[in-house]
Design a protein around this motif. Structure first.
Motif, short mmCIF file in Angstrom:
data_model
loop_
_atom_site.label_atom_id
_atom_site.label_comp_id
_atom_site.label_asym_id
_atom_site.label_seq_id
_atom_site.Cartn_x
_atom_site.Cartn_y
_atom_site.Cartn_z
N TYR A 151 0.84 -1.20 0.00
CA TYR A 151 0.00 0.00 0.00
C TYR A 151 0.88 1.26 0.00
CZ TYR A 151 -3.69 3.29 1.43
OH TYR A 151 -4.58 4.34 1.50
N ASP A 190 -6.17 5.20 -3.66
CA ASP A 190 -6.52 6.04 -2.52
C ASP A 190 -5.81 7.38 -2.58
OD1 ASP A 190 -8.16 4.08 -1.53
OD2 ASP A 190 -6.92 3.59 0.23
N ALA A 335 -0.37 7.75 5.80
CA ALA A 335 -0.91 6.44 5.41
C ALA A 335 -0.51 5.36 6.41
CB ALA A 335 -0.39 6.08 4.01
N GLY A 338 -2.60 5.61 9.46
CA GLY A 338 -3.96 5.12 9.21
C GLY A 338 -4.04 3.61 9.24
N ILE A 339 -3.03 2.94 8.69
CA ILE A 339 -3.01 1.48 8.71
C ILE A 339 -2.85 0.97 10.14
CG2 ILE A 339 -1.72 -0.56 7.99
CD1 ILE A 339 -1.03 0.99 5.39
N SER A 343 -7.84 2.96 10.66
CA SER A 343 -8.70 3.79 9.82
C SER A 343 -8.54 3.48 8.34
CB SER A 343 -8.43 5.28 10.09
OG SER A 343 -7.08 5.62 9.80
N ILE A 344 -7.44 2.84 7.98
CA ILE A 344 -7.25 2.32 6.64
C ILE A 344 -7.14 0.80 6.72
CG2 ILE A 344 -5.71 2.22 4.61
CD1 ILE A 344 -4.77 5.03 5.30
#
Length: 349
Positions: A151, A190, A335, A338-339, A343-344
């Motif tokens: 990602y 994203d 990012a 978030g992971i 939240s991701i």
């Protein structure tokens, strides 16, 4: 009880090996050992073998580190072309009979062989990288959240491309490599929805050379670059070297995998075109299992899962172009957070 280990990031070492030949593939024994209850790690490589500058070499680095730190003399054995599960079983049993402990199969293809060998040698700890199933209590399943680092590779590609076209090249069309593709494409989309992601697999099976054919990787990358891709991410083992070669020839970016390929000596002439690598700490997994058996005398077993949270996966920052891009680094930090906080949610297929 099945335990979960925190995989620590370990540095890559180098050492000379004396090469021998066995009935179940070429092998080498390190010359650093001083003896002990265990002779050291018995390591059986995946297709492509040592020298792939990626997956197998990361396992080898953990093997070397264990030898050096614990004063043992491990043995590593190369695969053979077109081998069967029976060949893999023989290789693992040969190592176990000779006193090597733990015995590790590098790659999901060893799953049936590890299951069979572990049942025959219950006092030996076996490890398998990239496969997890309901194994015996003397088996450690060393697996990773490859989709998470992929990602971040996708975010990197999206913020680097000028053509709005990027590529993914997988070695073999199997669920493990689907995780790399899924994470990469999600990271790209994203970040910038209008970017085209071209995805391609080199072969349907490992026996066809998807993980061991640089020429196949080079040809696939040539095709994607010709179609406009200016960032290409490969999860293809030894075949990825061909992808990097093609990227350098066309002066576009390559994203490496598993090891920090920017710092691999065999790829040094291409390093200016290796933007980053999606890291998988196979080295740390091998070392940690060896430590649990040889030094701690408390063998790990069950799922040993590497993630962004515990440092088992991540992105390499050796290339100054990548490291010094403030906009990119801010996006990656967001990012990653978030992971980690949930939240991701990164897809795996």
């Amino acid at each position: 009880m099945r335990r979960v280990s925190r995989i620590a990031v370990a540095g890559v070492a180098t050492a000379a090996l004396a090469v021998t030949v066995s009935a179940c593939g070429s092998s080498s024994s390190s010359s650093t050992g001083k003896g002990g209850a265990s002779k050291g790690v018995g390591l059986a490589y995946d297709v492509g073998g040592k020298g792939d500058q990626s997956f197998n070499d990361a396992a080898y680095a953990g093997f070397q580190k264990a030898d050096k730190e614990f004063g043992v003399s491990g043995r590593d054995i190369e695969p053979q072309d077109g081998e069967s599960d029976a060949d893999k079983v023989q290789r693992l049993e040969t190592l176990a009979k000779a006193g090597y402990n733990p015995v590790i199969g590098v790659g999901f293809a060893y799953a049936p062989a590890v299951k069979e060998a572990a049942a025959k040698f219950p006092k030996v700890t076996f490890g398998i990288i990239d496969d997890n199933q309901d194994q015996a209590s003397n088996v450690a399943d060393m697996v990773f959240h490859e989709e998470q680092s992929s990602y971040l590779a996708g975010v990197t590609a999206a913020l680097t491309t000028k053509s709005n076209t990027v590529g993914f090249i997988g070695g073999v069309d199997v669920p493990l490599i689907h995780k790399f593709e899924a994470g990469f494409e999600q990271g790209v989309k994203d970040t910038k929805k209008n970017i085209t992601v071209k995805a391609q697999y080199l072969t349907q099976t490992a026996q066809e050379g998807g993980f061991s054919s640089p020429d196949k990787g080079e040809a696939a990358a040539e095709g994607q670059i010709g179609a406009g891709a200016d960032v290409v991410y490969a999860a293809a083992g030894l075949s990825g070297q061909g992808v990097i070669k093609a990227a350098a020839a066309h002066k576009v970016w390559a994203i490496g995998v598993d090891s920090d390929q920017y710092n691999q000596a065999a790829l040094s002439k291409y390093k200016d075109y290796i933007l980053t690598s999606a890291l998988k700490n196979v080295e740390g997994a091998v070392y940690d299992l060896a430590k649990s058996v040889i030094k701690d005398k408390k063998p790990l077993s069950g799922d040993i899962r590497g993630s962004l949270t515990n440092g088992g996966v991540g992105l390499a920052d050796s290339n100054p172009v990548f490291k010094n891009n403030a906009t990119l680094q801010a996006a990656l930090k967001k990012a990653e957070a978030g992971i980690k906080d949930g939240s991701i949610t990164v897809k795996t297929s």
